[in-house]
Motif scaffolding. Structure first.
Motif, PDB file in Angstrom:
ATOM      1  N   ALA A  82       0.825  -1.206   0.000  1.00  0.00           N
ATOM      2  CA  ALA A  82       0.000   0.000   0.000  1.00  0.00           C
ATOM      3  C   ALA A  82       0.856   1.251   0.000  1.00  0.00           C
ATOM      4  O   ALA A  82       1.983   1.264   0.516  1.00  0.00           O
TER       5      ALA A  82
ATOM      6  N   SER B  22       0.655   4.849   1.676  1.00  0.00           N
ATOM      7  CA  SER B  22      -0.067   5.340   2.849  1.00  0.00           C
ATOM      8  C   SER B  22       0.225   6.813   3.117  1.00  0.00           C
ATOM      9  O   SER B  22       1.382   7.242   3.087  1.00  0.00           O
TER      10      SER B  22
ATOM     11  N   ASN C 244      -5.048   4.822   2.593  1.00  0.00           N
ATOM     12  CA  ASN C 244      -4.209   3.680   2.238  1.00  0.00           C
ATOM     13  C   ASN C 244      -4.673   3.172   0.877  1.00  0.00           C
ATOM     14  O   ASN C 244      -5.780   2.622   0.762  1.00  0.00           O
TER      15      ASN C 244
ATOM     16  N   LEU D 250      -4.197   0.633  -2.220  1.00  0.00           N
ATOM     17  CA  LEU D 250      -3.636  -0.664  -2.578  1.00  0.00           C
ATOM     18  C   LEU D 250      -3.669  -0.773  -4.104  1.00  0.00           C
ATOM     19  O   LEU D 250      -4.641  -1.267  -4.682  1.00  0.00           O
TER      20      LEU D 250
ATOM     21  N   ILE E 224      -1.967  -2.478   5.613  1.00  0.00           N
ATOM     22  CA  ILE E 224      -3.011  -3.292   4.993  1.00  0.00           C
ATOM     23  C   ILE E 224      -3.818  -4.052   6.042  1.00  0.00           C
ATOM     24  O   ILE E 224      -5.053  -4.112   5.968  1.00  0.00           O
TER      25      ILE E 224
ATOM     26  N   SER F 143      -6.174  -1.774   7.635  1.00  0.00           N
ATOM     27  CA  SER F 143      -7.273  -1.500   6.699  1.00  0.00           C
ATOM     28  C   SER F 143      -8.271  -2.650   6.698  1.00  0.00           C
ATOM     29  O   SER F 143      -9.496  -2.435   6.691  1.00  0.00           O
TER      30      SER F 143
END
Length: 264
Positions: A103, A105, A119, A121, A191, A194
């Protein structure tokens, strides 16, 4: 648009732009360098992505402090004023192994407390974002899970235990597998936080002090999604706290018990 909303929008735009830079280098055979150890890796994509993120932030907030993992940016979060926390590729070990779990961020911080986060991805095309009130995935509001039976929960031991602390890694694993239904490990703290925010995971834990670029954005996501984040003593987590225990709230006491066993 008020200042909080503007910062949330800028965090999302900066994360998307930086992530796009990293995405173009993904699975291209990029050269891998090491920093402080064999598993502490970095690539030119990390530097290029951070540069793009910083450009996007400074275009709107030229006087704000920037804390970043790479290059010469600050490494500690200022206790006063406005600042931004950047990790261009959280999960670089995944990135260099061609695993799509990483990710970009960005967190916006005022007087040491996060007020917005993003974040992104890129390999999954998912954007997790939080403003000062709610958390979202791809524009849809998300919330932590409502699971309250530890034996039905999936939790994650996160951050990295170096070779001189593998006994702690083993202790963390044992403490979790004897209390919870299953464990996961993805190689990116941002991640997994998240995933906790959207209910995919139920808890995340480490006894280590996490770097701000690995943690602050994800912590804000979890809180805005209704979760709980504390240190090892159960106090409210800060960017300089020892340990990080994050959960959906329902299993927090059990997760704290597990966390406290890691170094006992």
């Amino acid at each position: 648009m008020d200042d909080f909303d503007a910062r949330a929008d800028r965090a999302q735009r900066a994360a998307r732009d930086g992530g796009a830079v990293a995405r173009r280098a993904f699975r291209t055979g990029i050269t891998v360098e090491t920093k402080d150890g064999k598993t502490d890796v970095v690539t030119q994509a990390d530097r290029d992505a951070q540069k793009r993120v910083v450009e996007r932030i400074r275009g709107a907030y030229p006087d704000d402090a920037i804390v970043g993992e790479e290059e010469d940016e600050l490494k500690e979060v200022p206790d006063s004023g406005a600042s931004w926390i950047v990790d261009p590729i959280d999960g670089t070990n995944n990135f260099v192994r061609n695993v799509p779990v990483w990710a970009t961020s960005v967190a916006a911080v005022l007087d040491g407390e996060p007020v917005a986060a993003a974040n992104f991805l890129p390999a999954m095309e998912d954007l997790y974002a939080a403003d000062s009130e709610r958390a979202y995935r791809n524009g849809q509001q998300i919330s932590v899970s409502q699971r309250d039976d530890p034996e039905a929960c999936a939790v994650c031991p996160t951050f990295w235990w170096d070779f001189d602390a593998r006994d702690e890694y083993a202790a963390a694993t044992e403490a979790l597998v004897t209390r919870f239904g299953d464990i996961r490990r993805y190689g990116s703290m941002q991640i997994v936080l998240s995933f906790l925010a959207d209910g995919s995971l139920d808890g995340v834990v480490t006894n280590k002090q996490a770097n701000p670029w690995d943690s602050v954005a994800g912590v804000h996501l979890v809180r805005m999604a209704g979760g709980t984040v504390t240190d090892l003593d159960g106090n409210e987590w800060r960017h300089d706290s020892q340990g990080l225990v994050a959960s959906n709230g329902h299993i927090h006491d059990t997760l704290l018990d597990a966390a406290r066993e890691i170094e006992s």
